[in-house]
Design an enzyme around this catalytic site. Structure first.
Site, PDB file in Angstrom:
ATOM      1  N   LEU A 188      44.228  35.520  49.248  1.00  0.00           N
ATOM      2  CA  LEU A 188      45.420  34.708  49.223  1.00  0.00           C
ATOM      3  C   LEU A 188      45.595  33.999  50.558  1.00  0.00           C
ATOM      4  O   LEU A 188      46.607  33.385  50.874  1.00  0.00           O
ATOM      5  CB  LEU A 188      46.653  35.498  48.801  1.00  0.00           C
ATOM      6  CG  LEU A 188      46.365  36.038  47.235  1.00  0.00           C
ATOM      7  CD1 LEU A 188      47.608  36.767  46.979  1.00  0.00           C
ATOM      8  CD2 LEU A 188      46.449  34.601  46.484  1.00  0.00           C
ATOM      9  N   GLY A 189      44.963  34.869  51.955  1.00  0.00           N
ATOM     10  CA  GLY A 189      45.360  34.037  52.993  1.00  0.00           C
ATOM     11  C   GLY A 189      44.333  33.137  53.535  1.00  0.00           C
ATOM     12  O   GLY A 189      44.437  32.532  54.636  1.00  0.00           O
ATOM     13  N   HIS A 248      40.021  39.083  43.975  1.00  0.00           N
ATOM     14  CA  HIS A 248      40.101  38.083  44.545  1.00  0.00           C
ATOM     15  C   HIS A 248      40.039  36.649  43.778  1.00  0.00           C
ATOM     16  O   HIS A 248      40.672  35.662  43.877  1.00  0.00           O
ATOM     17  CB  HIS A 248      38.958  38.023  45.480  1.00  0.00           C
ATOM     18  CG  HIS A 248      38.906  39.086  46.654  1.00  0.00           C
ATOM     19  ND1 HIS A 248      39.886  39.583  47.027  1.00  0.00           N
ATOM     20  CD2 HIS A 248      38.002  39.894  47.255  1.00  0.00           C
ATOM     21  CE1 HIS A 248      39.657  40.440  48.086  1.00  0.00           C
ATOM     22  NE2 HIS A 248      38.437  40.603  48.090  1.00  0.00           N
ATOM     23  N   LYS A 331      32.575  34.099  38.549  1.00  0.00           N
ATOM     24  CA  LYS A 331      31.212  34.686  38.620  1.00  0.00           C
ATOM     25  C   LYS A 331      30.985  35.108  40.183  1.00  0.00           C
ATOM     26  O   LYS A 331      31.800  34.535  41.126  1.00  0.00           O
ATOM     27  CB  LYS A 331      30.249  33.350  38.502  1.00  0.00           C
ATOM     28  CG  LYS A 331      29.050  33.816  38.833  1.00  0.00           C
ATOM     29  CD  LYS A 331      27.796  32.593  38.183  1.00  0.00           C
ATOM     30  CE  LYS A 331      27.370  31.600  39.324  1.00  0.00           C
ATOM     31  NZ  LYS A 331      26.607  30.845  38.610  1.00  0.00           N
TER      32      LYS A 331
HETATM   33  C1  BG6 Z   1      36.096  42.328  50.274  1.00  0.00           C
HETATM   34  C2  BG6 Z   1      35.001  43.014  49.521  1.00  0.00           C
HETATM   35  O1  BG6 Z   1      37.246  42.437  49.709  1.00  0.00           O
HETATM   36  O2  BG6 Z   1      35.553  40.947  50.306  1.00  0.00           O
HETATM   37  C3  BG6 Z   1      33.531  42.900  50.044  1.00  0.00           C
HETATM   38  O3  BG6 Z   1      35.329  44.498  49.257  1.00  0.00           O
HETATM   39  C4  BG6 Z   1      33.327  41.126  50.135  1.00  0.00           C
HETATM   40  O4  BG6 Z   1      32.607  43.449  49.195  1.00  0.00           O
HETATM   41  C5  BG6 Z   1      34.564  40.687  50.876  1.00  0.00           C
HETATM   42  O5  BG6 Z   1      32.212  41.508  51.114  1.00  0.00           O
HETATM   43  C6  BG6 Z   1      34.155  39.248  50.928  1.00  0.00           C
HETATM   44  O6  BG6 Z   1      35.102  38.535  51.745  1.00  0.00           O
HETATM   45  P1  BG6 Z   1      34.828  37.335  52.562  1.00  0.00           P
HETATM   46  O7  BG6 Z   1      36.271  36.807  53.109  1.00  0.00           O
HETATM   47  O8  BG6 Z   1      34.001  37.330  53.527  1.00  0.00           O
HETATM   48  O9  BG6 Z   1      34.824  36.395  51.508  1.00  0.00           O
END
Ligand code: BG6
Length: 482
Positions: A188-189, A248, A331
């Protein structure tokens, strides 16, 4: 920022998350002038018995990563803001000591207003949240008569299923009110996630098109080109659905699918997100594909017979007037062929096509969250030249080109600033969390019981072929180019 002392307390200060994300985000805020007032102080707290300087030495490498040496003065000034207190997470001594240190600093620095603000950032495993919250409540609350606040920032995973999440919410909810609790979902950030509401509701183009009459499918995709990398122990307990999809990707889905809020007030936005989540119908088993990459169980912290998915494609269906019949394909996978997160909205075919151009691909709008943030629209145009033939092309807003010289803030940086400002828009409310777990709990329990077996896929591949077949069955048409 408001006046008054601000203490930021990072619990779990010697851990991975604090080093890699929390302290660098605080440093970036400092460099941009947000934490430079003489009334800001940072405390690290953890069990490890180390000194202030030991902590500073542990984090310095992460602060200067990617930062030119001209900032070294900033680094040393920032490090001087940090003190370390060691103690356990479930006994009062450490927290009494922590409170003493914070209070001493508050007395020393007290501003004219005299209020004090305490932000506790729990960079900790959720198993200790209840005891840590209790200790904060009993020993470390802001005690100023002149105002201020105490806020708690918690990281996912918030539970493992509906029951455990609700239990955790109740335990924390008995100690703190909802406006004091900031549940971080760092997606969300992200800049382009924050742009979704603007894109959808400030552009006339999209208003009439954003519905089942025009949109054929929506994909929200997360790929990583590396495996669990030393986090096997944690990951195996959670799996890709709990790690990425239930939080996410589902948060992104809410912003893509929600109705227009009546205003930009955080509560009004979160009201609309909850409605979307509550409209998702139970997941059909035939609309799920699970995968596990070859070699995943070679990690010594992962059991040899692990059934944990490192890849999943799940179709969600929203039962409302706007989205009935439109598959939302979520996905996510580790150890795939690329690192990318994007939203792909595919439109229906043009009825009565006179150009016979449909095979070249359909209209799509793609919002690339990372890397190289971009928004682009795929459309059909005349192939330049003497012939009347068509070609698929792109209207492309690539952020690096369009906004040269503008630094896009890190998700954590923005979210920590929001917690200081008291803006909960980009944080997950308790009822949202509950609704999110309601969607995935039956599927997760099925996986935990071994009713689903993930298919093996090769590291560096696109994931199981069954996932592409599922997409095809859902009506998604592969497009070319971008
Ligand atoms: C985290 C997960 O919440 O998000 C990780 O626990 C993942 O497994 C990471 O690698 C990915 O974050 P970003 O910001 O790199 O896409």
């Amino acid at each position: 920022l408001e006046a008054g002392c601000l203490s930021i307390i990072v619990l779990g200060a010697s851990g991975d998350l604090a080093k890699k994300k929390t302290f660098p985000a605080l440093f970036n805020l400092y460099r941009q002038g947000f934490l430079q007032s003489s009334e800001v102080h940072i405390f690290g707290y953890a069990r490890t018995k180390i000194s202030d300087d030991d902590l500073r030495n542990r984090i310095i490498g992460y602060l200067i990563q990617g930062t030119a040496s001209e900032h070294s003065e900033d680094v040393s000034k920032f490090l001087q803001l940090i003190n370390y207190v060691s103690g356990s997470y479930d006994t009062e001594e450490g927290f009494r000591l922590l409170d003493k240190e914070i209070s001493a600093y508050e007395q020393l620095k007290n501003s004219v207003e005299g209020s004090s603000r305490r932000l506790f950032y729990l960079a900790l495993p959720p198993s200790v949240y209840p005891s840590v919250c209790k200790m904060i409540k009993d020993y470390c609350m802001n005690k100023s008569d002149l105002g201020g606040w105490t806020r708690i920032v918690v990281e996912k995973p918030f539970g493992k299923d509906l029951d455990s999440a609700e239990k955790l919410s109740t335990q924390i909810g008995e100690l703190f009110d909802e406006p004091q609790i900031y549940r971080i979902d760092h997606y969300l950030g992200k800049e382009l996630v924050q742009n979704l509401l603007v894109l959808r509701f400030a552009n006339r183009f999209f208003l009439p098109l954003w519905n089942r009459d025009n949109i054929d499918s929506v994909q929200i995709v997360f790929r990583e080109d590396f495996g669990t990398e030393g986090r096997g122990g944690y990951f195996d307990e959670y799996g890709i659905i709990r790690d990425i999809i239930q939080n996410h990707l589902l948060q992104v889905l809410c912003l893509v699918a929600m109705e227009k809020p009546i205003s930009l007030q955080p509560e009004r936005i979160r009201d609309e997100k909850v409605k979307v989540l509550q409209s998702v119908i139970p997941i059909k088993r035939e609309e799920v594909v699970l995968g596990q990459y070859e070699g995943y169980t070679d990690d010594p912290t992962v059991p040899d017979n692990s059934n944990t998915p490192t890849f999943a494609t799940v179709i969600l269906r929203i039962h409302n007037e706007r989205w009935e019949g439109v598959p939302f394909i979520l996905k996510a996978g580790k150890a795939l062929n690329s690192r990318k997160a994007e939203i792909r909205v595919q439109f229906k075919e043009v009825p009565g096509d006179i150009f016979k151009c449909q095979k070249q691909g359909r209209n799509e709008i793609v919002i690339r969250l990372q890397p190289l943030e971009a928004i682009y629209m795929k459309l059909t145009v005349k192939q330049p030249g003497l012939e009347m033939s068509t070609v698929q092309s792109e209207l492309d807003l690539s952020y690096r080109q369009r906004y040269q010289g503008v630094t896009i803030p890190e998700a954590y940086e923005r979210l920590i600033l929001d917690t200081i400002r008291g803006d909960q828009q980009h944080f997950v409310r308790r009822d949202e969390l509950k609704a999110a777990w309601e969607i995935f709990t039956p599927l997760l329990h099925g996986i935990d019981k071994g009713e689903f077996k993930p298919t093996t896929y090769k590291p560096g591949s696109r994931g199981p072929v069954e996932a592409d077949e599922l997409l095809e069955r859902a009506g998604y048409v592969q497009t070319h180019g971008y």
